[in-house]
Design a protein around this motif. Structure first.
Motif, mmCIF file in Angstrom:
data_model
loop_
_atom_site.group_PDB
_atom_site.id
_atom_site.type_symbol
_atom_site.label_atom_id
_atom_site.label_comp_id
_atom_site.label_asym_id
_atom_site.label_seq_id
_atom_site.Cartn_x
_atom_site.Cartn_y
_atom_site.Cartn_z
ATOM 1 N N THR A 135 0.886 -1.307 0.150
ATOM 2 C CA THR A 135 0.011 0.176 0.017
ATOM 3 C C THR A 135 0.837 1.299 -0.074
ATOM 4 O O THR A 135 1.870 1.213 0.445
ATOM 5 N N VAL A 136 0.256 2.497 -0.347
ATOM 6 C CA VAL A 136 0.873 3.533 -0.449
ATOM 7 C C VAL A 136 1.286 3.921 1.153
ATOM 8 O O VAL A 136 2.463 4.470 1.180
ATOM 9 N N THR A 137 0.385 3.522 2.004
ATOM 10 C CA THR A 137 0.433 3.981 3.395
ATOM 11 C C THR A 137 1.783 3.314 3.942
ATOM 12 O O THR A 137 2.778 3.553 4.676
ATOM 13 N N ASP A 138 2.083 1.809 3.538
ATOM 14 C CA ASP A 138 3.352 0.971 3.772
ATOM 15 C C ASP A 138 4.476 1.661 3.540
ATOM 16 O O ASP A 138 5.570 1.636 3.944
ATOM 17 N N VAL A 139 4.355 2.240 2.074
ATOM 18 C CA VAL A 139 5.435 2.619 1.380
ATOM 19 C C VAL A 139 6.205 3.892 2.436
ATOM 20 O O VAL A 139 7.394 3.999 2.343
ATOM 21 N N LYS A 140 5.220 4.656 2.535
ATOM 22 C CA LYS A 140 5.460 6.124 3.635
ATOM 23 C C LYS A 140 6.063 5.634 4.822
ATOM 24 O O LYS A 140 7.013 6.250 5.277
ATOM 25 N N LYS A 141 5.635 4.462 5.509
ATOM 26 C CA LYS A 141 6.220 4.135 6.734
ATOM 27 C C LYS A 141 7.531 3.548 6.424
ATOM 28 O O LYS A 141 8.201 3.775 7.308
ATOM 29 N N LEU A 142 7.711 2.801 5.625
ATOM 30 C CA LEU A 142 9.030 2.270 5.156
ATOM 31 C C LEU A 142 9.965 3.316 5.163
ATOM 32 O O LEU A 142 11.055 3.214 5.606
ATOM 33 N N LEU A 143 9.667 4.474 4.259
ATOM 34 C CA LEU A 143 10.571 5.487 4.020
ATOM 35 C C LEU A 143 10.675 6.630 5.241
ATOM 36 O O LEU A 143 11.936 7.087 5.447
ATOM 37 N N LYS A 144 9.912 6.290 6.140
ATOM 38 C CA LYS A 144 10.125 7.462 7.252
ATOM 39 C C LYS A 144 10.733 6.461 8.536
ATOM 40 O O LYS A 144 10.947 7.167 9.531
ATOM 41 N N GLY A 184 7.836 16.414 1.506
ATOM 42 C CA GLY A 184 9.116 17.579 1.861
ATOM 43 C C GLY A 184 9.886 16.854 3.044
ATOM 44 O O GLY A 184 10.808 17.568 3.439
ATOM 45 N N LYS A 185 9.740 16.148 3.433
ATOM 46 C CA LYS A 185 9.833 15.504 4.824
ATOM 47 C C LYS A 185 11.107 14.405 4.388
ATOM 48 O O LYS A 185 11.224 13.469 3.489
ATOM 49 N N ASN A 186 12.522 14.489 4.995
ATOM 50 C CA ASN A 186 13.441 13.822 4.641
ATOM 51 C C ASN A 186 13.366 12.255 4.859
ATOM 52 O O ASN A 186 12.642 11.836 5.997
ATOM 53 N N ILE A 187 13.898 11.262 4.220
ATOM 54 C CA ILE A 187 13.703 9.943 4.417
ATOM 55 C C ILE A 187 14.460 9.750 5.726
ATOM 56 O O ILE A 187 15.672 10.029 6.129
ATOM 57 N N LYS A 188 14.110 8.887 6.898
ATOM 58 C CA LYS A 188 14.580 8.628 8.103
ATOM 59 C C LYS A 188 14.830 7.158 8.240
ATOM 60 O O LYS A 188 15.423 6.802 9.254
ATOM 61 N N SER A 189 14.649 6.273 7.286
ATOM 62 C CA SER A 189 15.039 4.953 7.519
ATOM 63 C C SER A 189 16.670 4.625 7.479
ATOM 64 O O SER A 189 17.389 5.455 6.890
#
Length: 320
Positions: A135-144, A184-189
């Motif tokens: 999901t798009v949501t899980d992609v965002k969680k992964l990158l955050k 606009g937020k940086n990748i935090k993974s």
């Protein structure tokens, strides 16, 4: 069982006008190129190199007295080359910022920015990984960095830690992820790997069972398939869902049809930025790509042309 497949027909309606020069009078900056002759360098973000190479080959075949020398680099370096006027043409995935526009105008040329096509930001995994819908949501969680293990998304997965690999730290792909996916937020993974280029991303994912790669979709198409419906067999391309739970029926891969109708969520525009005071070879090549032949090349490469009348027809294919 019934499967739905798609066919795309394209009608490209454009006319292209070149400005021709009668001679090769040398300009103050030393340039002697015309729209159909001469030698120039131009820059492109490396993630667009497959489609730019195809356009380049056709243009130089049609105009054999031209010699265009591409510099495939990261997005930051390419933009700096343009601002320093070391090149007069740059292919990227963003428009000029106000300050960048002002710098170029201060040096003389009035810059032109125009779209030439679209590609998708693809997420790729190892062939051994069968968890290919997300999901798009899980992609965002992964990158955050909120998700770091495969079993946090797929409870039955045994792949361990997720390693996310990009082409490089300053690429147009990474800029798209930060600007358009993470607002606009940086990748935090902490599990981020920077490869040398897009080809290296594919190789890394091919050899790493727990990896997920992020690259432009123009690197994925199997050139042996003229229908543009086959991806390279070295990796698996994930299907993305906008819903809360990703399953086969609501998840989509970055095919042309799904870039066009909005079912695939991560689509970026490819821009040509021209700052050419002479309106010679850099200008002519960029405009060639927006013309009927250049747009047809983009279409045949598996991307979505910016200009053209595109119709999608769905047919049901019965299989036993």
């Amino acid at each position: 069982m019934k499967r739905s497949t798609f066919y795309i027909s394209v009608g490209l309606i454009l006319s292209l006008t070149f400005l021709f020069s009668c001679g090769k009078r040398k300009a103050k900056d030393g340039r002697t190129d015309t729209p159909t002759s001469g030698t120039i360098k131009f820059a492109s973000d490396e993630s667009f190199s497959p489609i730019i190479e195809e356009e380049l080959q056709v243009y130089q075949y049609r105009f054999p007295q031209t010699h265009l020398l591409p510099v495939y680099t990261d997005d930051n370096t390419g933009m700096k080359m343009l601002l320093d006027q070391k090149v007069n043409l740059f292919f990227t995935s963003r428009v000029l910022e106000k300050g960048e526009d002002a710098i170029l105008r201060g040096k003389g040329p009035i810059p032109s920015v125009f779209p030439i096509g679209y590609d998708g930001i693809a997420f790729i995994i190892n062939r051994s990984n069968t968890d290919s819908c997300i999901t798009v949501t899980d992609v965002k969680k992964l990158l955050k960095g909120e998700v770091t293990k495969w079993n946090q998304i797929y409870p039955k997965s045994d792949k361990g830690d997720i390693q996310v690999v990009f082409d490089n730290k300053a690429s147009a792909t990474l800029h798209y992820v930060v600007d358009s996916i993470l607002d606009g937020k940086n990748i935090k993974s902490e599990n981020i790997v920077a490869a040398k280029n897009s080809k290296a991303v594919i190789e890394y994912v091919h050899n790493t069972p727990n990896a997920i790669g992020v690259i432009g979709s123009n690197w994925l198409n199997d050139r042996r398939d003229s229908t543009n419906t086959t991806f390279t067999k070295k990796i698996r391309v994930m299907a993305i869902s906008k819903t809360s739970k990703a399953i086969d029926s609501n998840s989509w891969q970055p095919y042309q049809a799904y870039l066009l109708d909005g079912r695939y969520p991560f689509v970026r525009t490819i821009y040509a930025i021209v700052a050419d005071p002479h309106k010679a070879l850099p200008w002519a090549f960029a405009n060639f790509i927006t013309g009927p032949i250049g747009q047809k090349i983009i279409f045949k490469a598996g991307l979505l042309p910016y200009r053209g009348e595109i119709n999608i027809r769905e047919v049901e294919v019965k299989t036993q």
